[in-house]
Design an enzyme around this catalytic site. Structure first.
Site, PDB file in Angstrom:
ATOM      1  N   MET A  36      -8.787   9.081   8.161  1.00 57.87           N
ATOM      2  CA  MET A  36      -9.077   9.541   6.797  1.00 57.87           C
ATOM      3  C   MET A  36     -10.124  10.648   6.785  1.00 57.87           C
ATOM      4  SD  MET A  36      -9.119   5.813   4.869  1.00 57.87           S
ATOM      5  CE  MET A  36     -10.377   5.156   5.978  1.00 57.87           C
ATOM      6  N   LYS A  61      -0.529   2.283  -7.442  1.00 58.55           N
ATOM      7  CA  LYS A  61      -0.369   2.689  -8.838  1.00 58.55           C
ATOM      8  C   LYS A  61      -1.152   1.808  -9.806  1.00 58.55           C
ATOM      9  CE  LYS A  61       4.156   4.851  -8.244  1.00 58.55           C
ATOM     10  NZ  LYS A  61       5.578   4.874  -8.657  1.00 58.55           N
ATOM     11  N   ASP A  97       0.823  -1.205   0.000  1.00 62.80           N
ATOM     12  CA  ASP A  97       0.000   0.000   0.000  1.00 62.80           C
ATOM     13  C   ASP A  97       0.858   1.256   0.000  1.00 62.80           C
ATOM     14  OD1 ASP A  97      -2.457  -1.172  -0.100  1.00 62.80           O
ATOM     15  OD2 ASP A  97      -2.879  -1.035   2.035  1.00 62.80           O
TER      16      ASP A  97
END
Length: 420
Positions: free
Chosen positions: A345, A230, A208
């Site tokens: 987050m 990616k 990650d």
């Protein structure tokens, strides 16, 4: 005139005992037995413990049904059917009686009180995954422990010397498998020992974005590294592609580590990956990681619970705004809780989150803290209040990844600064 030295005593014969299902008798219920019994249980031994009294730790093993306890003094008949006896008492006469009974039955006897009178010695041991190293120091336990500790340090070093068996030949288990490994909140040293060991054994690593970079820098040159951040798809398609990579590489016989920031199951989608592997018949090992929800506030001086301050803490994801149709968080209910709220987050939606909590009754002056890149050299900590924290974060130019903590624990260890 010096006398010639006596003959050198013979060296002990090293041996690994396979004790699974075999009777081992431990005489004594004190500190020595407390140290020795767990390794015997780990070896699968059928342990009989003979002692009038036990330590609380040994009592816990008895209560859990892991061993049988005879609450009395030793009797020779206790050795009937035994393969090994561990004498863990400091009474030399009682220990000698056990030794004599063991010798009559040709049972090896380890004695804590007198190594010279024992027929077997317990080595100093260190374990590194499937590797067990046992060191005998010629009767000197300090020497044995010194050598053991040096070997442990070598095994604990990060680098290619750690896994000669992996480098010189294929692993014993040639079938493919997957390990979901939590790498911790950012500091590379916070990965668990088991997680790091599996990483050294990996042939494929799917990592990650939040994985500590130093862990990747120390992979063997031949390891295939897949940067999951990616993968060129949207969020759901990217996860499908990650699942496919894990399954395909494992089916090809590879040892695959799915390296994830924090803990695999704390907003890490590890459960989805496990289900995908299970559906494909791929064996999976899950290695918990140190979660940023607790660790990052902790290193910033914010305990998520504290006596007399908070008796609960709640961890939520803030990646969706409170009014988002897909949000599963009951922000109205969270506003009424008295404990600590930890938001992962949530930086992008922090203004909306704060406004929603305040609208449902959370006082605007509730302490709040934001910790950016916790446990790393780039860590920054901002202390504020629920009503002003979003503006303060913007003014300070804090950026993700960051943890938000709301509650009185923010000042439990660090009192707020005086106004003015």
């Amino acid at each position: 005139m010096t006398e010639p030295a006596g003959p050198t005593p013979p060296s002990p014969y090293p041996l690994g005992l396979r004790l699974d299902g075999r009777r081992v008798v431990v005489v004594g219920g004190g500190a020595v037995a407390t140290r020795r019994v767990p390794a015997l249980l780990d070896a699968g031994a059928d342990v009989l413990l003979v002692s009038p009294e036990l330590t609380p730790a040994l009592r816990a093993h008895v209560d859990a049904g892991r061993l049988r306890w005879e609450p009395r003094r030793f009797a020779p008949g206790d050795l009937d059917g035994a393969w090994l006896v561990q004498v863990a008492v400091d009474d030399r006469a009682a220990a000698a009686a056990v030794s004599a009974a063991a010798a009559e039955r040709r049972i090896f006897c380890v004695r804590a009180d007198d190594r010279t009178a024992a027929s077997a010695w317990t080595p100093a041991v260190t374990r590194h995954g499937p590797v067990t190293v046992a060191v005998l120091g010629g009767g000197d336990p300090r020497r044995a422990m010194g050598v053991r500790d040096a070997i442990r340090a070598l095994l604990g070093r990060k680098g290619p010397l750690l896994t000669p068996a992996v480098e010189e030949g294929p692993p014993l288990n040639t079938g493919g498998r997957v390990a979901l490994v939590g790498s911790g909140p950012g500091d590379p040293e916070l990965i668990t020992v088991k997680g790091w060991r599996l990483l050294t054994e990996a042939e494929v690593v799917v990592a990650d974005r939040l994985v500590p970079g130093l862990l990747l820098d120390e992979l063997r040159p031949d390891v295939e590294l897949v940067d999951a951040s990616k993968i060129p798809y949207g969020p759901s398609r990217a996860q499908e592609e990650i699942n496919r990579i894990l399954v395909d590489r494992a089916r090809a016989g590879k040892v695959v580590v799915r390296l994830k920031g924090g803990d695999p199951y704390v907003f890490g989608r590890g459960g989805e990956e496990l289900l995908a592997c299970a559906e494909a018949g791929v064996p999976v090992t899950v290695v918990p990681g140190v979660t940023s929800a607790i660790a990052v506030p902790e290193v910033a001086g914010v305990p998520v619970t504290h006596r007399g301050v908070a008796h609960e803490f709640t961890v939520v994801s803030g990646h969706l705004a409170p009014d988002a149709p897909a949000s599963l968080v009951r922000w109205d209910a969270l506003a009424g809780l008295r404990g600590t709220l930890v938001i992962l987050m949530g930086l992008k939606n922090l203004a909306a989150i704060g406004a929603t909590l305040i609208a449902h009754g959370k006082p605007a002056d509730t302490p709040a803290a934001v910790i950016q890149e916790g446990t790393t050299a780039a860590q920054r900590t901002l202390r504020s209040t629920l009503g002003t924290v979003a503006a303060d974060v913007e003014a300070a130019a804090l950026r993700p990844p960051a943890i938000v903590v709301v509650g009185d624990v923010v000042h439990a260890l660090t009192p707020p600064a005086a106004p003015g």
